[in-house]
Design an enzyme around this catalytic site. Structure first.
Site, PDB file in Angstrom:
ATOM      1  N   ARG A 284       0.821  -1.212   0.000  1.00 26.64           N
ATOM      2  CA  ARG A 284       0.000   0.000   0.000  1.00 26.64           C
ATOM      3  C   ARG A 284       0.857   1.266   0.000  1.00 26.64           C
ATOM      4  O   ARG A 284       0.434   2.316  -0.461  1.00 26.64           O
ATOM      5  CB  ARG A 284      -0.934  -0.011   1.216  1.00 26.64           C
ATOM      6  CG  ARG A 284      -2.132   0.928   1.064  1.00 26.64           C
ATOM      7  CD  ARG A 284      -3.122   0.763   2.191  1.00 26.64           C
ATOM      8  NE  ARG A 284      -2.569   1.166   3.462  1.00 26.64           N
ATOM      9  CZ  ARG A 284      -2.712   0.485   4.609  1.00 26.64           C
ATOM     10  NH1 ARG A 284      -3.406  -0.633   4.637  1.00 26.64           N
ATOM     11  NH2 ARG A 284      -2.161   0.916   5.718  1.00 26.64           N
TER      12      ARG A 284
ATOM     13  N   LYS B 231      -6.542  12.186 -17.545  1.00 30.91           N
ATOM     14  CA  LYS B 231      -6.723  12.947 -18.772  1.00 30.91           C
ATOM     15  C   LYS B 231      -5.444  12.896 -19.619  1.00 30.91           C
ATOM     16  O   LYS B 231      -5.203  11.919 -20.273  1.00 30.91           O
ATOM     17  CB  LYS B 231      -7.155  14.377 -18.426  1.00 30.91           C
ATOM     18  CG  LYS B 231      -8.333  14.428 -17.410  1.00 30.91           C
ATOM     19  CD  LYS B 231      -9.628  13.893 -17.986  1.00 30.91           C
ATOM     20  CE  LYS B 231     -10.736  13.620 -16.981  1.00 30.91           C
ATOM     21  NZ  LYS B 231     -11.124  14.697 -16.097  1.00 30.91           N
TER      22      LYS B 231
HETATM   23  C1  LIG Z   1     -11.841  14.534 -14.850  1.00 30.14           C
HETATM   24  C2  LIG Z   1     -11.572  15.588 -13.873  1.00 30.14           C
HETATM   25  C3  LIG Z   1     -11.398  15.285 -12.520  1.00 30.14           C
HETATM   26  C4  LIG Z   1     -11.583  13.892 -11.970  1.00 30.14           C
HETATM   27  O1  LIG Z   1     -10.711  12.935 -12.480  1.00 30.14           O
HETATM   28  P1  LIG Z   1     -11.114  11.391 -12.455  1.00 30.14           P
HETATM   29  O2  LIG Z   1      -9.824  10.689 -12.640  1.00 30.14           O
HETATM   30  O3  LIG Z   1     -12.083  11.183 -13.581  1.00 30.14           O
HETATM   31  O4  LIG Z   1     -11.731  11.113 -11.127  1.00 30.14           O
HETATM   32  C5  LIG Z   1     -11.106  16.319 -11.662  1.00 30.14           C
HETATM   33  N1  LIG Z   1     -10.993  17.580 -12.085  1.00 30.14           N
HETATM   34  C6  LIG Z   1     -11.161  17.911 -13.377  1.00 30.14           C
HETATM   35  C7  LIG Z   1     -11.022  19.327 -13.793  1.00 30.14           C
HETATM   36  C8  LIG Z   1     -11.468  16.932 -14.309  1.00 30.14           C
HETATM   37  O5  LIG Z   1     -11.676  17.270 -15.579  1.00 30.14           O
END
Ligand SMILES: *Cc1c(COP(=O)(O)O)cnc(C)c1O
Length: 392
Positions: free
Chosen positions: A58, A208
């Protein structure tokens, strides 16, 4: 541990950070170790806490530690911890710095699931949440109460892409003894240096542009030295950690992130400008466009943009909007963004804003421009608009 590479440019650093081939049989990429239990060689080693990397899966394995180090260095942070999603990174960061009775100032254009977390969980723990207009600037001082503990900001804002004056807000936060937390998912550590602009904690969704291939979720919590004890206790206490295979995918994505971002940015701008020339379009919400209301702040603070922006139409019936979206072949409908593929989703602001004065009035979409040929993407949108107009 890998050598520090601060002397290189970011485009070089994404290829070098977190790597130490000669510690791994010369293999170029850090290895994937699947591990919960990690064995000690002797009773004495266990008693002395003498372990090779971490005492338990972990707390990390060589591959996850390599990614943590790479992201932390790219962020320019004192330290970084990785969470299983961007959302988990943000909620952990907020839990790390807030206590009952505190006021949290949150930008009105915050990522919607974060708003949900604030309005439910944080409220239940007795935290007072005040939403503010993303363009409030120095006016933030007027909505601060004596119990203000933190500002949580995101710029440009989710769905509506307003730019915030981050240095001004961070300075005011610090003058009042509050912390400044920033969601740097849109900027990425390549295009926005959160700590140089006053952040105490920078969170971002690696899901992203770091991952970049629509196949893995992860978030980073990066922090300054002063925040270490609070973040560490909360992160460890919540039991957050990441899997070795996801760490491998993120490290792989990181290596090409700079070139992908350049292409997303160029194509995003080309298509934004093309959309601005269409009769159906009221506004393209992209701070990289010279006539965007947030452009001056973006140009001052950011070194680049990407493929994500908003599209506001002048008008359109549900039938027309459906004809538009269903005709598109290359812009697929689905959530998240930052992968190699183009996406479009209708943006619903109903119930999602309480403090923003200037909201788009026409039908609103969020577009992600992927790595396809922009000529094909433009032709796709042309077909979409033809169907939109025929459905009138
Ligand atoms: C997608 C996103 C998140 C969350 O990310 P996840 O990995 O999908 O939980 C947080 N902040 C912004 C600005 C995003 O576009």
């Amino acid at each position: 541990m890998a050598k520090k590479t601060r002397k290189f440019q970011d485009r070089t650093r994404v290829t070098t950070l977190g790597r130490d081939p000669h510690a791994n049989f010369g293999v170029v990429n850090p290895p994937v170790y699947h591990a919960s239990t990690i064995l000690y060689p002797s009773y004495e080693a266990l008693k002395n806490n003498d372990y090779p990397a971490t005492p338990y899966g972990r707390m990390g394995t060589p591959g996850t530690l390599a990614l943590e180090e790479a992201i932390g260095e790219l962020d320019g942070a004192y330290g970084t911890r990785l969470a299983p999603s961007g959302q988990a990174a943000i909620s952990a960061a907020l839990l790390a710095v807030l206590k009952p009775g505190d006021q949290l100032l949150m930008v009105d254009s915050v990522y919607q699931p974060v708003r949900m977390f604030a309005d439910t969980v944080l409220k239940r723990f007795g935290i007072e949440i005040t939403y503010f207009d993303p363009t409030i600037g120095a006016g933030i001082a007027d909505v601060m109460n004596d119990n203000v503990a933190a500002i949580f900001a995101e710029s440009p804002g989710s769905l509506t892409f307003e730019m915030m004056d981050i240095p001004v807000m961070a300075e005011i936060a610090h003058a009042r003894g509050a912390l400044f937390l920033f969601d740097n998912t849109w900027g990425t550590p390549l295009h926005f240096k959160a700590f140089e602009h006053g952040a105490d904690i920078s969170v971002h969704a690696l899901t992203k542009y770091v991952g970049g291939h629509a196949d893995s979720l992860m978030g980073a919590i990066s922090y300054t030295k002063a925040i270490v004890p609070r973040v560490e206790k909360t992160y460890r206490g919540l039991g957050l950690c990441i899997g070795p295979d996801d760490a491998y995918l993120m490290l792989r994505g990181l290596r090409t992130m700079a070139v992908r971002l350049k292409q997303h940015e160029a194509a995003g701008l080309e298509i934004s400008k093309w959309l601005q020339g269409r009769d159906e379009v009221a506004r393209v919400l992209n701070p990289a466009l010279p006539d965007d209301p947030g452009h001056a702040i973006w140009a001052r603070d950011f070194s680049g943009s990407n493929g994500l922006f908003g599209l506001e139409l002048k008008e359109g019936t549900e039938t027309q909007l459906a004809a538009f979206c269903d005709t598109l072949e290359l812009f697929a409908m689905g959530f998240s963004w930052g992968g190699y593929e183009s996406l479009i989703v209708p943006s619903d602001l109903v119930g999602a804003r309480v403090a923003t004065k200037d909201l788009p009035k026409g039908p609103l979409f969020r577009i992600h421009v992927g790595l396809e040929d922009p000529q094909d993407l433009i032709a796709d949108l042309e077909r979409g608009f033809a169907a939109f107009n025929a459905a009138k």
